[in-house]
Design a protein around this motif. Structure first.
Motif, PDB file in Angstrom:
ATOM      1  N   TYR A 149      37.809  58.534   8.528  1.00 38.21           N
ATOM      2  CA  TYR A 149      36.673  58.052   7.764  1.00 38.21           C
ATOM      3  C   TYR A 149      36.036  59.207   7.003  1.00 38.21           C
ATOM      4  O   TYR A 149      35.962  60.325   7.493  1.00 38.21           O
ATOM      5  CB  TYR A 149      35.652  57.405   8.697  1.00 38.21           C
ATOM      6  CG  TYR A 149      36.229  56.251   9.486  1.00 38.21           C
ATOM      7  CD1 TYR A 149      36.719  56.447  10.772  1.00 38.21           C
ATOM      8  CD2 TYR A 149      36.306  54.994   8.925  1.00 38.21           C
ATOM      9  CE1 TYR A 149      37.270  55.405  11.491  1.00 38.21           C
ATOM     10  CE2 TYR A 149      36.858  53.940   9.631  1.00 38.21           C
ATOM     11  CZ  TYR A 149      37.334  54.144  10.910  1.00 38.21           C
ATOM     12  OH  TYR A 149      37.891  53.115  11.613  1.00 38.21           O
ATOM     13  N   GLY A 171      34.453  55.574   3.137  1.00 40.55           N
ATOM     14  CA  GLY A 171      35.841  55.437   2.719  1.00 40.55           C
ATOM     15  C   GLY A 171      36.749  55.588   3.932  1.00 40.55           C
ATOM     16  O   GLY A 171      36.373  56.227   4.917  1.00 40.55           O
ATOM     17  N   SER A 210      40.461  58.429  -6.712  1.00 45.68           N
ATOM     18  CA  SER A 210      40.042  57.038  -6.922  1.00 45.68           C
ATOM     19  C   SER A 210      38.834  56.984  -7.844  1.00 45.68           C
ATOM     20  O   SER A 210      37.829  57.644  -7.580  1.00 45.68           O
ATOM     21  CB  SER A 210      39.703  56.370  -5.589  1.00 45.68           C
ATOM     22  OG  SER A 210      40.826  56.296  -4.755  1.00 45.68           O
ATOM     23  N   SER A 219      40.907  68.011   3.151  1.00 46.72           N
ATOM     24  CA  SER A 219      41.591  66.725   3.035  1.00 46.72           C
ATOM     25  C   SER A 219      41.310  66.132   1.665  1.00 46.72           C
ATOM     26  O   SER A 219      40.173  66.127   1.196  1.00 46.72           O
ATOM     27  CB  SER A 219      41.118  65.762   4.119  1.00 46.72           C
ATOM     28  OG  SER A 219      41.562  64.451   3.840  1.00 46.72           O
ATOM     29  N   GLY A 223      37.674  60.362  -2.966  1.00 44.99           N
ATOM     30  CA  GLY A 223      39.008  60.448  -2.377  1.00 44.99           C
ATOM     31  C   GLY A 223      39.978  61.216  -3.251  1.00 44.99           C
ATOM     32  O   GLY A 223      41.181  60.923  -3.255  1.00 44.99           O
ATOM     33  N   SER A 231      41.043  63.221   0.719  1.00 39.47           N
ATOM     34  CA  SER A 231      40.099  62.111   0.725  1.00 39.47           C
ATOM     35  C   SER A 231      38.660  62.576   0.746  1.00 39.47           C
ATOM     36  O   SER A 231      37.758  61.799   0.477  1.00 39.47           O
ATOM     37  CB  SER A 231      40.359  61.204   1.929  1.00 39.47           C
ATOM     38  OG  SER A 231      41.613  60.575   1.816  1.00 39.47           O
ATOM     39  N   TYR A 278      43.674  56.607  11.533  1.00 42.02           N
ATOM     40  CA  TYR A 278      42.648  56.313  10.537  1.00 42.02           C
ATOM     41  C   TYR A 278      41.618  57.442  10.488  1.00 42.02           C
ATOM     42  O   TYR A 278      41.251  57.997  11.520  1.00 42.02           O
ATOM     43  CB  TYR A 278      41.929  55.005  10.874  1.00 42.02           C
ATOM     44  CG  TYR A 278      42.766  53.774  10.651  1.00 42.02           C
ATOM     45  CD1 TYR A 278      43.501  53.220  11.690  1.00 42.02           C
ATOM     46  CD2 TYR A 278      42.814  53.171   9.399  1.00 42.02           C
ATOM     47  CE1 TYR A 278      44.271  52.086  11.489  1.00 42.02           C
ATOM     48  CE2 TYR A 278      43.580  52.037   9.195  1.00 42.02           C
ATOM     49  CZ  TYR A 278      44.305  51.500  10.240  1.00 42.02           C
ATOM     50  OH  TYR A 278      45.061  50.397  10.031  1.00 42.02           O
ATOM     51  N   TYR A 313      40.929  56.259   5.098  1.00 42.30           N
ATOM     52  CA  TYR A 313      42.336  56.456   4.748  1.00 42.30           C
ATOM     53  C   TYR A 313      43.152  56.533   6.021  1.00 42.30           C
ATOM     54  O   TYR A 313      42.637  56.799   7.109  1.00 42.30           O
ATOM     55  CB  TYR A 313      42.539  57.682   3.864  1.00 42.30           C
ATOM     56  CG  TYR A 313      42.475  59.024   4.569  1.00 42.30           C
ATOM     57  CD1 TYR A 313      41.259  59.674   4.720  1.00 42.30           C
ATOM     58  CD2 TYR A 313      43.619  59.643   5.048  1.00 42.30           C
ATOM     59  CE1 TYR A 313      41.189  60.895   5.336  1.00 42.30           C
ATOM     60  CE2 TYR A 313      43.551  60.875   5.683  1.00 42.30           C
ATOM     61  CZ  TYR A 313      42.328  61.498   5.806  1.00 42.30           C
ATOM     62  OH  TYR A 313      42.259  62.727   6.428  1.00 42.30           O
ATOM     63  N   TYR A 314      44.425  56.274   5.838  1.00 40.88           N
ATOM     64  CA  TYR A 314      45.334  56.188   6.978  1.00 40.88           C
ATOM     65  C   TYR A 314      46.546  57.066   6.717  1.00 40.88           C
ATOM     66  O   TYR A 314      47.108  57.065   5.632  1.00 40.88           O
ATOM     67  CB  TYR A 314      45.758  54.736   7.185  1.00 40.88           C
ATOM     68  CG  TYR A 314      46.828  54.553   8.236  1.00 40.88           C
ATOM     69  CD1 TYR A 314      48.166  54.426   7.865  1.00 40.88           C
ATOM     70  CD2 TYR A 314      46.495  54.529   9.580  1.00 40.88           C
ATOM     71  CE1 TYR A 314      49.144  54.270   8.828  1.00 40.88           C
ATOM     72  CE2 TYR A 314      47.478  54.367  10.544  1.00 40.88           C
ATOM     73  CZ  TYR A 314      48.807  54.244  10.163  1.00 40.88           C
ATOM     74  OH  TYR A 314      49.776  54.093  11.108  1.00 40.88           O
ATOM     75  N   ASP A 315      46.900  57.855   7.733  1.00 40.13           N
ATOM     76  CA  ASP A 315      48.168  58.555   7.661  1.00 40.13           C
ATOM     77  C   ASP A 315      48.876  58.434   9.006  1.00 40.13           C
ATOM     78  O   ASP A 315      48.443  57.657   9.863  1.00 40.13           O
ATOM     79  CB  ASP A 315      47.990  60.013   7.216  1.00 40.13           C
ATOM     80  CG  ASP A 315      47.233  60.852   8.246  1.00 40.13           C
ATOM     81  OD1 ASP A 315      46.778  61.951   7.878  1.00 40.13           O
ATOM     82  OD2 ASP A 315      47.089  60.414   9.420  1.00 40.13           O
TER      83      ASP A 315
END
Lengths: 128, 110
Positions: free
Chosen positions: A111, A101, B54, B30, B51, B32, A109, A103-105
């Motif tokens: 992982y 997966g 999701s 986190s 996440g 995620s 990036y 995600y970006y903030d």
């Protein structure tokens, strides 16, 4: 649809080595991480370790001294060896695929991984 | 090392009711990196949520995940008979890369 199947002896003697294989069907073992997880009778889940298709590994520190995970890409299989077993190693052993997966903030990036496909599990009993 | 504590240990509800399951981390995680799994007797765990919020492929929308920091929640809006099972939260640790599971919440029929 990717499927995983664990195989190996259901009974192992104390002090011996537990050996299991996970066969991946319906997809390639390449480009994924693959994990082993176990569940003692009536208890929760414990992650044992993972292997990348290239062969890199990481293990749960609590088991690290006894665990070896290997991969055979030609057979689409990966394997678990757990040495010097005791009754405490009696459990259902699962193999699982790790999905990536992203995600970006504001910092960039990141992982992460989670287990999206699991085998049905195989019961291993440690007993003389 | 992060420890995940799930509560309650057992939750007794009736079909049609709303279920709220909690997963608390010993330090901030986190969002995620938090996943939820369902396990029925004699079966392998099944991925429900990744996440933190999701839904995995094929998971009904009555299942939802939320939370951040140290407190995460799995909510089942209206329980169906097939939802009674054990639920585990899982945290992915990136440095070093590893996984930690909560001890599980058993959702049983009242």
């Amino acid at each position: 649809q990717v499927q995983l199947q664990e195989s190996g002896p259901g009974l192992v003697k104390p002090s011996e080595t537990l050996s299991l294989t996970c066969t991946v069907s319906g997809g390639s073992i390449s480009s994924y991480y693959w994990s082993w997880i176990r569940q003692p009778p009536g208890k929760g889940l414990e992650w044992i370790g993972y292997i990348y298709y290239s062969g890199s590994t990481n293990y749960n520190p609590s088991l690290k001294s006894r665990v070896t995970i290997s991969v055979d890409t030609s057979k689409n299989q990966f394997s678990l060896k757990l040495s010097s077993v005791t009754a405490a190693d009696t459990a259902v052993y699962y193999c699982a695929r790790e999905k990536l997966g992203v995600y970006y903030d504001s910092s960039g990036y990141y992982y992460y991984y989670y287990m999206d496909v699991w085998g049905k599990g195989t019961t291993v009993t440690v007993s003389s | 090392e992060i420890v995940l504590t799930q509560s309650p240990g057992t939750l007794s509800l009736s079909p049609g009711e709303r279920a709220t399951l909690s997963c608390r981390a010993s330090q901030s995680v986190s969002s995620s990196y938090l996943a939820w799994y369902q396990q029925k007797p004699g079966q392998a765990p099944r991925l429900l949520i990744y996440g933190a919020s999701s839904r995995a492929t094929g998971i009904p929308d009555r299942f939802s995940g939320s939370g951040s920091g140290t407190d995460f929640t799995l909510t089942i809006s209206r329980l169906e008979p097939e939802d009674f099972a054990v639920y585990y939260c899982q945290q992915y640790g990136s440095s070093p890369r590893k996984y930690t599971f909560g001890q599980g919440t058993k959702l049983e029929i009242k």
